[in-house]
Design an enzyme around this catalytic site. Structure first.
Site, mmCIF file in Angstrom:
data_model
loop_
_atom_site.group_PDB
_atom_site.id
_atom_site.type_symbol
_atom_site.label_atom_id
_atom_site.label_comp_id
_atom_site.label_asym_id
_atom_site.label_seq_id
_atom_site.Cartn_x
_atom_site.Cartn_y
_atom_site.Cartn_z
ATOM 1 N N SER A 206 0.818 -1.212 0.000
ATOM 2 C CA SER A 206 0.000 0.000 0.000
ATOM 3 C C SER A 206 0.844 1.250 0.000
ATOM 4 C CB SER A 206 -0.836 0.063 1.283
ATOM 5 O OG SER A 206 -1.715 -0.996 1.360
ATOM 6 N N HIS B 42 -1.036 -2.986 -7.288
ATOM 7 C CA HIS B 42 -1.762 -2.555 -6.097
ATOM 8 C C HIS B 42 -3.267 -2.670 -6.320
ATOM 9 C CE1 HIS B 42 -2.944 0.710 -3.035
ATOM 10 N NE2 HIS B 42 -2.759 -0.427 -2.418
ATOM 11 N N GLU C 178 -3.488 -0.376 -9.518
ATOM 12 C CA GLU C 178 -2.384 0.535 -9.801
ATOM 13 C C GLU C 178 -1.176 -0.327 -10.164
ATOM 14 O OE1 GLU C 178 -3.385 4.423 -7.074
ATOM 15 O OE2 GLU C 178 -2.313 2.790 -6.085
ATOM 16 N N ASN D 54 -3.687 5.930 -2.476
ATOM 17 C CA ASN D 54 -3.396 6.031 -1.043
ATOM 18 C C ASN D 54 -2.741 7.356 -0.649
ATOM 19 O OD1 ASN D 54 -4.577 3.667 -0.385
ATOM 20 N ND2 ASN D 54 -2.704 2.464 -0.287
HETATM 21 N N1 CAA Z 1 -17.168 -10.150 -2.398
HETATM 22 C C1 CAA Z 1 -18.132 -10.287 -3.310
HETATM 23 N N2 CAA Z 1 -19.164 -9.434 -3.460
HETATM 24 C C2 CAA Z 1 -19.197 -8.385 -2.638
HETATM 25 C C3 CAA Z 1 -18.231 -8.164 -1.642
HETATM 26 C C4 CAA Z 1 -17.171 -9.101 -1.541
HETATM 27 N N3 CAA Z 1 -16.191 -8.988 -0.633
HETATM 28 N N4 CAA Z 1 -18.552 -7.030 -0.979
HETATM 29 C C5 CAA Z 1 -19.676 -6.553 -1.527
HETATM 30 N N5 CAA Z 1 -20.056 -7.366 -2.541
HETATM 31 C C6 CAA Z 1 -21.198 -7.175 -3.449
HETATM 32 C C7 CAA Z 1 -22.297 -8.139 -3.152
HETATM 33 O O1 CAA Z 1 -23.000 -8.439 -4.321
HETATM 34 C C8 CAA Z 1 -23.162 -7.329 -2.184
HETATM 35 O O2 CAA Z 1 -24.455 -7.812 -2.132
HETATM 36 P P1 CAA Z 1 -24.826 -8.882 -0.955
HETATM 37 O O3 CAA Z 1 -24.586 -8.166 0.350
HETATM 38 O O4 CAA Z 1 -26.265 -9.184 -1.227
HETATM 39 O O5 CAA Z 1 -23.943 -10.063 -1.106
HETATM 40 C C9 CAA Z 1 -23.088 -5.950 -2.832
HETATM 41 O O6 CAA Z 1 -21.728 -5.839 -3.283
HETATM 42 C C10 CAA Z 1 -23.430 -4.813 -1.917
HETATM 43 O O7 CAA Z 1 -22.620 -4.890 -0.779
HETATM 44 P P2 CAA Z 1 -22.980 -4.196 0.575
HETATM 45 O O8 CAA Z 1 -24.446 -4.266 0.788
HETATM 46 O O9 CAA Z 1 -22.075 -4.763 1.620
HETATM 47 O O10 CAA Z 1 -22.604 -2.654 0.485
HETATM 48 P P3 CAA Z 1 -22.215 -1.622 -0.616
HETATM 49 O O11 CAA Z 1 -23.259 -1.479 -1.644
HETATM 50 O O12 CAA Z 1 -21.786 -0.426 0.159
HETATM 51 O O13 CAA Z 1 -20.903 -2.161 -1.356
HETATM 52 C C11 CAA Z 1 -18.548 -1.896 -1.189
HETATM 53 C C12 CAA Z 1 -19.803 -2.610 -0.671
HETATM 54 C C13 CAA Z 1 -18.294 -2.241 -2.653
HETATM 55 C C14 CAA Z 1 -17.400 -2.429 -0.345
HETATM 56 C C15 CAA Z 1 -18.716 -0.332 -1.045
HETATM 57 O O14 CAA Z 1 -19.163 -0.020 0.242
HETATM 58 C C16 CAA Z 1 -17.433 0.421 -1.316
HETATM 59 O O15 CAA Z 1 -17.071 0.646 -2.455
HETATM 60 N N6 CAA Z 1 -16.746 0.837 -0.229
HETATM 61 C C17 CAA Z 1 -15.500 1.583 -0.338
HETATM 62 C C18 CAA Z 1 -14.369 0.617 -0.559
HETATM 63 C C19 CAA Z 1 -13.062 1.302 -0.756
HETATM 64 O O16 CAA Z 1 -12.927 2.524 -0.697
HETATM 65 N N7 CAA Z 1 -12.024 0.492 -0.984
HETATM 66 C C20 CAA Z 1 -10.681 0.967 -1.103
HETATM 67 C C21 CAA Z 1 -10.000 0.835 0.219
HETATM 68 S S1 CAA Z 1 -8.354 1.451 0.173
HETATM 69 C C22 CAA Z 1 -7.477 0.199 -0.473
HETATM 70 O O17 CAA Z 1 -7.961 -0.863 -0.742
HETATM 71 C C23 CAA Z 1 -6.032 0.464 -0.714
HETATM 72 C C24 CAA Z 1 -5.084 0.263 0.382
HETATM 73 O O18 CAA Z 1 -3.923 0.008 0.078
HETATM 74 C C25 CAA Z 1 -5.432 0.418 1.809
HETATM 75 P P1 NAD Z 2 -3.911 -9.276 6.252
HETATM 76 O O1 NAD Z 2 -3.356 -9.037 7.602
HETATM 77 O O2 NAD Z 2 -5.373 -9.443 6.080
HETATM 78 O O3 NAD Z 2 -3.209 -10.541 5.596
HETATM 79 C C1 NAD Z 2 -1.822 -10.740 5.557
HETATM 80 C C2 NAD Z 2 -1.574 -12.235 5.474
HETATM 81 O O4 NAD Z 2 -0.179 -12.471 5.178
HETATM 82 C C3 NAD Z 2 -1.867 -12.970 6.786
HETATM 83 O O5 NAD Z 2 -2.770 -14.027 6.533
HETATM 84 C C4 NAD Z 2 -0.496 -13.479 7.246
HETATM 85 O O6 NAD Z 2 -0.564 -14.728 7.905
HETATM 86 C C5 NAD Z 2 0.221 -13.605 5.917
HETATM 87 N N1 NAD Z 2 1.687 -13.574 6.024
HETATM 88 C C6 NAD Z 2 2.437 -12.741 6.782
HETATM 89 N N2 NAD Z 2 3.755 -13.024 6.566
HETATM 90 C C7 NAD Z 2 3.794 -14.035 5.652
HETATM 91 C C8 NAD Z 2 4.852 -14.749 5.027
HETATM 92 N N3 NAD Z 2 6.137 -14.472 5.285
HETATM 93 N N4 NAD Z 2 4.534 -15.724 4.128
HETATM 94 C C9 NAD Z 2 3.235 -16.019 3.858
HETATM 95 N N5 NAD Z 2 2.203 -15.356 4.412
HETATM 96 C C10 NAD Z 2 2.475 -14.380 5.300
HETATM 97 O O7 NAD Z 2 -3.380 -8.049 5.370
HETATM 98 P P2 NAD Z 2 -4.025 -7.434 4.042
HETATM 99 O O8 NAD Z 2 -4.978 -6.372 4.420
HETATM 100 O O9 NAD Z 2 -4.416 -8.545 3.136
HETATM 101 O O10 NAD Z 2 -2.743 -6.677 3.445
HETATM 102 C C11 NAD Z 2 -1.736 -7.377 2.761
HETATM 103 C C12 NAD Z 2 -0.923 -6.403 1.937
HETATM 104 O O11 NAD Z 2 -1.779 -5.722 1.012
HETATM 105 C C13 NAD Z 2 -0.225 -5.309 2.743
HETATM 106 O O12 NAD Z 2 0.981 -4.988 2.109
HETATM 107 C C14 NAD Z 2 -1.216 -4.136 2.649
HETATM 108 O O13 NAD Z 2 -0.609 -2.898 2.826
HETATM 109 C C15 NAD Z 2 -1.704 -4.321 1.221
HETATM 110 N N6 NAD Z 2 -3.025 -3.753 0.938
HETATM 111 C C16 NAD Z 2 -4.022 -3.787 1.891
HETATM 112 C C17 NAD Z 2 -5.259 -3.270 1.572
HETATM 113 C C18 NAD Z 2 -6.386 -3.297 2.563
HETATM 114 O O14 NAD Z 2 -7.403 -2.614 2.341
HETATM 115 N N7 NAD Z 2 -6.294 -4.036 3.633
HETATM 116 C C19 NAD Z 2 -5.510 -2.760 0.297
HETATM 117 C C20 NAD Z 2 -4.480 -2.772 -0.661
HETATM 118 C C21 NAD Z 2 -3.234 -3.267 -0.321
#
Ligand code: CAA
Ligand code: NAD
Length: 309
Positions: free
Chosen positions: A144, A165, A177, A215
């Site tokens: 991330s 990503h 990404e 991010n």
């Molecule tokens: N798998 C499969 N289908 C899914 C699902 C999953 N994990 N999550 C949601 N769905 C589908 C299903 O069809 C679901 O319907 P059911 O509940 O009947 O199964 C439908 O989407 C609607 O889901 P929800 O009612 O739970 O709610 P929603 O309409 O709000 O959609 C969401 C869920 C798509 C997650 C939406 O809330 C959303 O887009 N949230 C923001 C997510 C976001 O910003 N993600 C980026 C995070 S940052 C990142 O990832 C990067 C990083 O490095 C940290």
């Molecule tokens: P998580 O904690 O849900 O899962 C990580 C998994 O990796 C765990 O099951 C752990 O047991 C396993 N693990 C740790 N060390 C290991 C090793 N040496 N060999 C094999 N498995 C190992 O974390 P996550 O949220 O899936 O995040 C994973 C990566 O993806 C991170 O780099 C995070 O920054 C990135 N990421 C996270 C998100 C998010 O929304 N959570 C979104 C995009 C990217």
């Protein structure tokens, strides 16, 4: 049986040829992201091995994938439940699991790493895999926030190393990404763009800069919401409602932090703070730190800013 053993799938996947499209994918880390990446790769016809540190985690990953596939199918095959069930079985047959990354990568076109957001742990993993993976295997990290170049330099294949990503939840979020570090070859970068398209995703090209595109914008916003709450300027519930109803976001910042994982969010912000301590956008949050230290990591542990069933 839904999930094949690794041996069976391995024998099906020996046909990968240098330069050919990516067919066999090893996903390392069976948590939130790795499970989603494995699911989407398998659903688009790739042979996938999902690797984690122990069988119990992999069982949980398999259960999560099955549950997510059922949600996908409920929508996609609303009128054809039998075809839906057939699809689920077909996808599950494309996935096997293993705790032995070193043996799995001997026959893989692409390694996608999705383990804990920690530079040393990622470097140790890739350095070990580099010694056993074939020369033409591409390595990619789903990090991330960490520089791809810093992870890649643990290997002797910096030209065959890039960033992939994905976004959470992977089956729903269309973006990938694709990160080209300075040493990533054009051939590798193109292969990663093609792979993202083959998954049905929309790739965008990114430079190897902190947080890439999403991010770099999203994480400071999320942490700023926590600071606003820490200053007593809004309840978390009101801030979440405000951003959903006033800005059209699908989730409020506290809901999204719980969804992403507070542990992962803390790793991201701490890493950036270390890199650029003067930048107020990257300042740590006492409340986030407290919740993480209490084991309240969000949805994955049952409690974060909110309690989850
Ligand atoms: N798998 C499969 N289908 C899914 C699902 C999953 N994990 N999550 C949601 N769905 C589908 C299903 O069809 C679901 O319907 P059911 O509940 O009947 O199964 C439908 O989407 C609607 O889901 P929800 O009612 O739970 O709610 P929603 O309409 O709000 O959609 C969401 C869920 C798509 C997650 C939406 O809330 C959303 O887009 N949230 C923001 C997510 C976001 O910003 N993600 C980026 C995070 S940052 C990142 O990832 C990067 C990083 O490095 C940290
Ligand atoms: P998580 O904690 O849900 O899962 C990580 C998994 O990796 C765990 O099951 C752990 O047991 C396993 N693990 C740790 N060390 C290991 C090793 N040496 N060999 C094999 N498995 C190992 O974390 P996550 O949220 O899936 O995040 C994973 C990566 O993806 C991170 O780099 C995070 O920054 C990135 N990421 C996270 C998100 C998010 O929304 N959570 C979104 C995009 C990217």
């Amino acid at each position: 049986m839904a999930f094949f053993t690794h041996q069976i799938v391995r024998s099906l996947s020996l046909s990968c040829v240098r330069g050919a499209a990516i067919k066999h994918v090893t996903v390392i880390g069976g948590g939130l992201m790795g499970s989603g990446i494995a699911q989407v790769a398998a659903a688009t016809g790739h042979v996938v091995v999902l690797v984690d540190t122990c069988e119990d985690i992999l069982k949980k990953s398999a259960k999560g994938i099955e549950g997510s596939l059922k949600r996908v199918v409920k929508k996609k095959f609303a009128d054809k439940p039998e075809a839906g069930e057939e699809f689920v079985q077909k996808v599950l047959q494309n996935i096997s699991t293993s705790t032995d990354a070193a043996s799995v990568v001997k026959n893989t076109d692409l390694v996608v790493e999705a383990i804990v957001e920690n530079l040393k742990v990622k470097r140790d993993l890739f350095s070990a895999l580099d010694k056993v993976a074939p020369e033409n295997t591409i390595f990619a990290s789903n990090t991330s926030s960490l520089p791809i170049a810093d992870i890649a330099s643990s290997t002797g294949r910096v030209d065959r190393f890039g960033g992939l990503h994905f976004f959470n939840p992977v089956p729903m979020m269309k973006l990938v990404e694709v990160v080209q570090a300075p040493a990533t070859s054009q051939e590798t970068f193109d292969a990663l763009l093609d792979f993202s398209r083959a998954l049905g995703k929309h790739p965008v090209s990114c430079k190897d800069t902190p947080g890439f595109i999403v991010n770099r914008l999203l994480v400071p916003y999320l942490i700023e919401a926590v600071r606003l709450h820490e200053r007593g300027h809004g309840s978390k519930e009101d801030i979440d409602v405000a951003m959903k109803l006033g800005a059209g976001y699908p989730m409020g910042p506290f809901e999204l932090l719980d969804y992403v994982g507070l542990d992962t969010s803390k790793f991201i912000i701490d890493g950036w703070n270390e890199m650029d301590p003067e930048n107020p956008l990257f300042a740590p949050s006492p409340l986030l730190n407290k919740l993480v230290s209490e084991g309240k990591w969000g949805k994955k542990t049952g409690e974060g800013f909110y309690k989850h069933k």
